[in-house]
Design a protein around this motif. Structure first.
Motif, mmCIF file in Angstrom:
data_model
loop_
_atom_site.group_PDB
_atom_site.id
_atom_site.type_symbol
_atom_site.label_atom_id
_atom_site.label_comp_id
_atom_site.label_asym_id
_atom_site.label_seq_id
_atom_site.Cartn_x
_atom_site.Cartn_y
_atom_site.Cartn_z
ATOM 1 N N ALA A 1 0.841 -1.207 0.000
ATOM 2 C CA ALA A 1 0.000 0.000 0.000
ATOM 3 C C ALA A 1 0.875 1.254 0.000
ATOM 4 O O ALA A 1 0.567 2.244 -0.668
ATOM 5 C CB ALA A 1 -0.914 -0.017 1.225
ATOM 6 N N ARG A 2 1.989 1.183 0.722
ATOM 7 C CA ARG A 2 2.876 2.335 0.813
ATOM 8 C C ARG A 2 3.467 2.667 -0.563
ATOM 9 O O ARG A 2 3.535 3.827 -0.963
ATOM 10 C CB ARG A 2 4.004 1.999 1.793
ATOM 11 C CG ARG A 2 4.617 3.193 2.473
ATOM 12 C CD ARG A 2 5.620 2.714 3.503
ATOM 13 N NE ARG A 2 6.060 3.827 4.309
ATOM 14 C CZ ARG A 2 5.632 4.062 5.540
ATOM 15 N NH1 ARG A 2 4.734 3.264 6.094
ATOM 16 N NH2 ARG A 2 6.089 5.099 6.208
ATOM 17 N N VAL A 3 3.923 1.635 -1.261
ATOM 18 C CA VAL A 3 4.518 1.866 -2.591
ATOM 19 C C VAL A 3 3.439 2.354 -3.558
ATOM 20 O O VAL A 3 3.662 3.299 -4.328
ATOM 21 C CB VAL A 3 5.173 0.584 -3.152
ATOM 22 C CG1 VAL A 3 5.711 0.830 -4.559
ATOM 23 C CG2 VAL A 3 6.301 0.117 -2.257
ATOM 24 N N LEU A 4 2.279 1.732 -3.497
ATOM 25 C CA LEU A 4 1.227 2.127 -4.442
ATOM 26 C C LEU A 4 0.770 3.568 -4.199
ATOM 27 O O LEU A 4 0.267 4.225 -5.103
ATOM 28 C CB LEU A 4 0.035 1.164 -4.353
ATOM 29 C CG LEU A 4 0.337 -0.274 -4.794
ATOM 30 C CD1 LEU A 4 -0.914 -1.153 -4.701
ATOM 31 C CD2 LEU A 4 0.901 -0.326 -6.212
ATOM 32 N N GLY A 5 1.006 4.051 -2.988
ATOM 33 C CA GLY A 5 0.643 5.438 -2.682
ATOM 34 C C GLY A 5 1.667 6.445 -3.170
ATOM 35 O O GLY A 5 1.462 7.652 -3.069
ATOM 36 N N ALA A 6 2.798 5.979 -3.674
ATOM 37 C CA ALA A 6 3.850 6.894 -4.159
ATOM 38 C C ALA A 6 3.729 6.986 -5.683
ATOM 39 O O ALA A 6 4.013 6.000 -6.376
ATOM 40 C CB ALA A 6 5.224 6.378 -3.750
ATOM 41 N N PRO A 7 3.306 8.137 -6.205
ATOM 42 C CA PRO A 7 2.944 8.205 -7.625
ATOM 43 C C PRO A 7 4.053 7.775 -8.588
ATOM 44 O O PRO A 7 3.763 7.178 -9.614
ATOM 45 C CB PRO A 7 2.607 9.687 -7.828
ATOM 46 C CG PRO A 7 2.376 10.245 -6.473
ATOM 47 C CD PRO A 7 3.112 9.395 -5.496
ATOM 48 N N LEU A 8 5.313 8.017 -8.260
ATOM 49 C CA LEU A 8 6.369 7.706 -9.223
ATOM 50 C C LEU A 8 6.976 6.313 -9.042
ATOM 51 O O LEU A 8 7.843 5.912 -9.810
ATOM 52 C CB LEU A 8 7.462 8.773 -9.177
ATOM 53 C CG LEU A 8 7.044 10.132 -9.754
ATOM 54 C CD1 LEU A 8 8.151 11.165 -9.612
ATOM 55 C CD2 LEU A 8 6.636 10.013 -11.225
ATOM 56 N N LEU A 9 6.543 5.600 -8.017
ATOM 57 C CA LEU A 9 7.087 4.252 -7.820
ATOM 58 C C LEU A 9 6.151 3.233 -8.478
ATOM 59 O O LEU A 9 4.955 3.170 -8.168
ATOM 60 C CB LEU A 9 7.249 3.928 -6.332
ATOM 61 C CG LEU A 9 8.141 4.878 -5.527
ATOM 62 C CD1 LEU A 9 8.435 4.284 -4.153
ATOM 63 C CD2 LEU A 9 9.438 5.202 -6.253
ATOM 64 N N GLU A 10 6.728 2.449 -9.389
ATOM 65 C CA GLU A 10 5.928 1.444 -10.097
ATOM 66 C C GLU A 10 6.276 0.065 -9.552
ATOM 67 O O GLU A 10 7.360 -0.471 -9.835
ATOM 68 C CB GLU A 10 6.249 1.517 -11.604
ATOM 69 C CG GLU A 10 5.387 0.585 -12.424
ATOM 70 C CD GLU A 10 5.925 0.420 -13.848
ATOM 71 O OE1 GLU A 10 5.510 -0.541 -14.511
ATOM 72 O OE2 GLU A 10 6.774 1.232 -14.270
ATOM 73 N N LEU A 11 5.370 -0.478 -8.745
ATOM 74 C CA LEU A 11 5.633 -1.785 -8.132
ATOM 75 C C LEU A 11 5.451 -2.883 -9.178
ATOM 76 O O LEU A 11 4.361 -3.060 -9.715
ATOM 77 C CB LEU A 11 4.673 -2.012 -6.956
ATOM 78 C CG LEU A 11 4.864 -3.325 -6.205
ATOM 79 C CD1 LEU A 11 6.238 -3.396 -5.550
ATOM 80 C CD2 LEU A 11 3.767 -3.515 -5.155
ATOM 81 N N ILE A 12 6.573 -3.631 -9.444
ATOM 82 C CA ILE A 12 6.455 -4.692 -10.460
ATOM 83 C C ILE A 12 6.549 -6.097 -9.864
ATOM 84 O O ILE A 12 6.246 -7.073 -10.537
ATOM 85 C CB ILE A 12 7.528 -4.544 -11.573
ATOM 86 C CG1 ILE A 12 8.946 -4.612 -10.986
ATOM 87 C CG2 ILE A 12 7.310 -3.273 -12.372
ATOM 88 C CD1 ILE A 12 10.014 -4.834 -12.057
ATOM 89 N N GLY A 13 6.991 -6.214 -8.604
ATOM 90 C CA GLY A 13 7.067 -7.581 -8.081
ATOM 91 C C GLY A 13 7.725 -7.676 -6.720
ATOM 92 O O GLY A 13 7.958 -6.683 -6.030
#
Ligand SMILES: Cc1ncc(COP(=O)(O)O)c(C=O)c1O
Length: 420
Positions: free
Chosen positions: A194-206
């Motif tokens: 959730a923390r990463v998804l809340g950061a607009p420029l971070l693209e969680l890939i795995g």
């Protein structure tokens, strides 16, 4: 065999006594009884560069890269550069089609200076400064692995353009406890996602995991796949988002001495493939892109370290104390597989305790060495290409097809200065 080979009497002897489980595949004795690696006599390297000196067999590094790629045709293979952090090695392995895994600002700088394509770099964010992370984003580093809320927040504040990231997860099957300190335990993964998804420029890939070092049981990787694919499926349920990448880290065991257990790569391949099929079928989840990050598995066996015997003291009961010109503060056992390199010793042996020249540093106990060993002779320790204490202190010399070249120059140390 070519005609030239057929009509020329072989100059080089057989590989008898040099166990290919611990020596580079092309190591052998020449007709004078000297050990040859990459078609270069180790004694010539010692004469040219002095001792202690580390020899790196380029062919063996290439062979290991190729073996990994051939055994895991569907996986991406990244070389964990901390095992032997040399720009020329980064260049060599990326030339063999491997990605590069770095975990420090020095490692990142070495890779970029060596001209490695930033997109092929996987950077581990633990302990990295704001400046290093900023440089990584600016230079276009392909993937950054984040292992704590603070790292996520730091990268979120420095990112000036979209950055692909993986979360490092501790799936609870790590083989050496201290490493569990790095990464998100399974019950903290949801909050980290959730923390990463809340950061607009971070693209969680795995997700990423690293299970430890010197692991020879491939089942641990199968279990890691089952647990992490389940987490990926959970992310899809909660966020309607499909993670595409699964990085299984490194840790594949190598043999340091004849008879040691090592990771069986074909077995690892079969087990990870089966686990992926089963886990993805069970979760109705698309097969992710899988990466492995071997370090030791790529370079350990390519390295041979040479020392000169400084003194031999015969003790009672067929035992000897041998002092060599190692300045490294190694661990007992580091020199366990050592053999004489300047001659083929076939006579009686004795059991020796080997110490570095600081005297109080015992590098090996109960090593079988020739009973007539003398000061001035050359000793070689195989399987010393990875994680060597003081790895950059002795020079590193690459050998290939009868040629050699210095990759790393000798670093003077206090003992050298005292002696001069
Ligand atoms: C994250 C990560 N990946 C890969 C490796 C390489 O491990 P090994 O050299 O045991 O394969 C390490 C080593 O510590 C690591 O920390």
């Amino acid at each position: 065999m070519t005609l030239v080979d057929f009509f020329s009497p072989p100059r080089l002897g057989t590989a008898a006594n040099l166990d290919s489980a611990v020596w580079p595949g092309d190591a052998r004795y020449d007709v004078d009884g000297r050990i040859v690696v990459g078609d270069v006599a180790l004694a010539d390297i010692a004469d040219t560069y002095g001792t202690a000196v580390r020899v790196l067999d380029e062919r063996e590094v290439r062979q290991r890269c190729r073996a990994y790629r051939k055994t895991f045709p569907e996986f991406e293979i990244g070389y964990a550069a901390a095992a032997l952090p040399i720009g020329a090695v980064a260049d060599l392995v990326t030339g063999e089609g491997l990605a590069l895994v770095v975990c420090s600002s020095d490692g990142l700088a070495t890779a970029l200076t060596a001209g490695v394509d930033p997109k092929r770099i996987i950077l581990h964010g633990t302990g990295l400064s704001r400046d290093t992370l900023q440089a990584a984003v600016t230079r276009g580093v392909g993937r950054i692995v984040l292992g704590s809320p603070a790292e996520i927040d730091l990268l979120a504040t420095v990112a000036t353009r979209p950055q692909r990231v993986l979360l490092r997860v501790s799936p609870g099957i790590e083989q050496d406890l201290p490493r569990q300190a790095i990464g998100f335990p399974l019950d903290e993964v949801a909050a980290a996602v959730a923390r990463v998804l809340g950061a607009p420029l971070l693209e969680l890939i795995g997700f990423h995991c690293h299970l430890g070092s010197q692991i020879y049981n491939p089942d641990h990787y199968g279990e890691a796949i089952r647990r992490l694919v389940a987490e990926m499926a959970q992310v899809r349920r909660e966020h309607d988002r499909i993670l595409t990448d699964l990085d299984l880290g490194g840790g594949h065991a190598v043999a340091y001495r004849s008879g040691d257990a090592e990771m069986n790569l074909p077995e690892l391949s079969a087990i990870t493939e089966d686990a992926l099929d089963a886990a993805c079928a069970r979760q109705h989840f698309p097969r992710p892109n899988v990466a492995l990050e071997p370090g030791r598995g790529i370079v350990a066996r390519a390295g041979v370290t040479l020392y000169r015997v400084l003194s031999v003291k015969q003790n009672d009961g067929g035992h000897a104390s041998v002092v060599i010109d190692s300045a490294a503060r190694g661990r007992t056992g580091d020199c366990a597989g050592m053999v004489v390199a300047n001659r083929r010793a076939t006579g009686p042996q004795l059991s020796a305790t080997v110490a570095g020249r600081a005297g109080d540093v015992i590098l090996a106990t109960d090593v079988r060495l020739p009973a007539d060993l003398r000061a001035g002779e050359l000793l070689a320790v195989p399987c010393t290409g990875a994680y060597q204490p003081g790895a950059t202190r002795p020079p590193v010399i690459a050998v290939r097809d009868g040629h050699y070249t210095q990759l790393v120059a000798r670093e003077p140390n206090l003992l050298d200065r005292d002696a001069s």
